[in-house]
Design a protein around this motif. Structure first.
Motif, PDB file in Angstrom:
ATOM      1  N   UNK A  80       0.855  -1.180   0.000  1.00 14.57           N
ATOM      2  CA  UNK A  80       0.000   0.000   0.000  1.00 14.57           C
ATOM      3  C   UNK A  80       0.897   1.238   0.000  1.00 14.57           C
ATOM      4  N   UNK A  81       0.298   2.404  -0.119  1.00 12.09           N
ATOM      5  CA  UNK A  81       1.071   3.650  -0.023  1.00 12.09           C
ATOM      6  C   UNK A  81       0.457   4.486   1.091  1.00 12.09           C
ATOM      7  N   UNK A  82       1.290   4.876   2.024  1.00 17.75           N
ATOM      8  CA  UNK A  82       0.843   5.650   3.175  1.00 17.75           C
ATOM      9  C   UNK A  82       1.234   7.113   3.032  1.00 17.75           C
ATOM     10  N   UNK A  83       0.337   7.964   3.494  1.00 20.44           N
ATOM     11  CA  UNK A  83       0.637   9.394   3.618  1.00 20.44           C
ATOM     12  C   UNK A  83       1.201   9.586   5.033  1.00 20.44           C
ATOM     13  N   UNK A  84       2.442   9.975   5.129  1.00 15.62           N
ATOM     14  CA  UNK A  84       3.098  10.069   6.433  1.00 15.62           C
ATOM     15  C   UNK A  84       2.448  11.096   7.350  1.00 15.62           C
ATOM     16  N   UNK A  85       1.863  12.147   6.778  1.00 13.63           N
ATOM     17  CA  UNK A  85       1.205  13.153   7.605  1.00 13.63           C
ATOM     18  C   UNK A  85      -0.313  12.920   7.676  1.00 13.63           C
ATOM     19  N   UNK A  86      -0.771  11.779   7.160  1.00 18.24           N
ATOM     20  CA  UNK A  86      -2.193  11.387   7.203  1.00 18.24           C
ATOM     21  C   UNK A  86      -3.111  12.361   6.463  1.00 18.24           C
ATOM     22  N   UNK A  87      -2.550  13.053   5.478  1.00 17.92           N
ATOM     23  CA  UNK A  87      -3.323  13.991   4.677  1.00 17.92           C
ATOM     24  C   UNK A  87      -3.317  13.509   3.231  1.00 17.92           C
ATOM     25  N   UNK A  88      -4.410  12.859   2.785  1.00 16.86           N
ATOM     26  CA  UNK A  88      -4.443  12.284   1.436  1.00 16.86           C
ATOM     27  C   UNK A  88      -4.242  13.286   0.306  1.00 16.86           C
ATOM     28  N   UNK A  89      -4.537  14.540   0.552  1.00 13.94           N
ATOM     29  CA  UNK A  89      -4.344  15.564  -0.471  1.00 13.94           C
ATOM     30  C   UNK A  89      -2.868  15.883  -0.690  1.00 13.94           C
ATOM     31  N   UNK A  90      -2.032  15.554   0.275  1.00  9.21           N
ATOM     32  CA  UNK A  90      -0.600  15.868   0.219  1.00  9.21           C
ATOM     33  C   UNK A  90       0.155  14.683  -0.396  1.00  9.21           C
ATOM     34  N   UNK A  91       0.335  14.744  -1.692  1.00  7.52           N
ATOM     35  CA  UNK A  91       0.960  13.626  -2.415  1.00  7.52           C
ATOM     36  C   UNK A  91       2.391  13.933  -2.849  1.00  7.52           C
ATOM     37  N   UNK A  92       3.061  14.782  -2.097  1.00 11.52           N
ATOM     38  CA  UNK A  92       4.481  15.012  -2.368  1.00 11.52           C
ATOM     39  C   UNK A  92       5.233  13.702  -2.126  1.00 11.52           C
ATOM     40  N   UNK A  93       6.215  13.373  -2.952  1.00 11.51           N
ATOM     41  CA  UNK A  93       6.953  12.118  -2.779  1.00 11.51           C
ATOM     42  C   UNK A  93       7.518  11.920  -1.370  1.00 11.51           C
ATOM     43  N   UNK A  94       7.972  12.999  -0.745  1.00  9.51           N
ATOM     44  CA  UNK A  94       8.549  12.867   0.605  1.00  9.51           C
ATOM     45  C   UNK A  94       7.484  12.568   1.667  1.00  9.51           C
ATOM     46  N   UNK A  95       6.204  12.703   1.314  1.00  9.24           N
ATOM     47  CA  UNK A  95       5.122  12.390   2.244  1.00  9.24           C
ATOM     48  C   UNK A  95       4.542  11.004   2.014  1.00  9.24           C
ATOM     49  N   UNK A  96       5.049  10.300   1.017  1.00 10.28           N
ATOM     50  CA  UNK A  96       4.500   8.989   0.673  1.00 10.28           C
ATOM     51  C   UNK A  96       5.528   7.887   0.916  1.00 10.28           C
ATOM     52  N   UNK A  97       5.031   6.760   1.416  1.00 12.80           N
ATOM     53  CA  UNK A  97       5.921   5.637   1.701  1.00 12.80           C
ATOM     54  C   UNK A  97       5.190   4.337   1.355  1.00 12.80           C
ATOM     55  N   UNK A  98       5.895   3.428   0.684  1.00 12.47           N
ATOM     56  CA  UNK A  98       5.340   2.119   0.352  1.00 12.47           C
ATOM     57  C   UNK A  98       5.434   1.241   1.587  1.00 12.47           C
ATOM     58  N   UNK A  99       4.277   0.769   2.055  1.00 13.00           N
ATOM     59  CA  UNK A  99       4.212  -0.067   3.253  1.00 13.00           C
ATOM     60  C   UNK A  99       3.351  -1.296   2.972  1.00 13.00           C
ATOM     61  N   UNK A 100       3.755  -2.430   3.516  1.00  9.70           N
ATOM     62  CA  UNK A 100       2.899  -3.612   3.411  1.00  9.70           C
ATOM     63  C   UNK A 100       1.644  -3.369   4.230  1.00  9.70           C
ATOM     64  N   UNK A 101       0.644  -4.183   4.002  1.00 11.68           N
ATOM     65  CA  UNK A 101      -0.623  -3.972   4.714  1.00 11.68           C
ATOM     66  C   UNK A 101      -0.468  -4.125   6.231  1.00 11.68           C
ATOM     67  N   UNK A 102       0.483  -4.938   6.666  1.00 12.36           N
ATOM     68  CA  UNK A 102       0.713  -5.125   8.108  1.00 12.36           C
ATOM     69  C   UNK A 102       1.312  -3.854   8.703  1.00 12.36           C
ATOM     70  N   UNK A 103       2.305  -3.274   8.072  1.00 11.49           N
ATOM     71  CA  UNK A 103       2.960  -2.057   8.582  1.00 11.49           C
ATOM     72  C   UNK A 103       2.056  -0.825   8.451  1.00 11.49           C
ATOM     73  N   UNK A 104       1.236  -0.789   7.431  1.00 15.06           N
ATOM     74  CA  UNK A 104       0.367   0.358   7.210  1.00 15.06           C
ATOM     75  C   UNK A 104      -0.721   0.385   8.260  1.00 15.06           C
TER      76      UNK A 104
END
Length: 104
Positions: A80-104
């Protein structure tokens, strides 16, 4: 928490795929290999055989009601892809991280 699609950009699927490809389909937290789109179970098994995660995949479970054995943890290998600041509108690469469903 379900995804509120209205808060994501129209090209979210493309953005998420780019992040997953950049991570080479591995979780950026636990390094778990994850299934690629359209990769069937057998292709995935072949790809992860050399990794320590293969043992976890092969933990089989017998379902008496269905009378069959299945790989109970296969769905945990979804990236999955997580928004590190929990703001889905913020799709800057530095705010996104690929996480497995367990880690997400």
């Amino acid at each position: 928490m379900p995804m509120d699609r209205k808060r994501y950009p129209a090209n979210w699927n493309q953005i998420a795929t780019q992040i997953k490809k950049k991570a080479n389909w591995y979780c950026e937290n636990c390094n778990r290999p994850c299934r690629k789109p359209k990769e069937d179970r057998f292709q995935f098994e072949d790809r992860i055989k050399p990794t320590p995660w293969a043992d976890e995949l092969y933990q089989e479970k017998y379902d008496e009601e269905l009378g069959t054995v299945f790989l109970s943890k296969l769905t945990r290998f979804t990236l999955t892809v997580a928004h590190l600041n929990h703001t889905p509108e913020d799709c800057r690469p530095e705010n996104l991280k690929a996480l497995c469903s367990v880690c997400h």
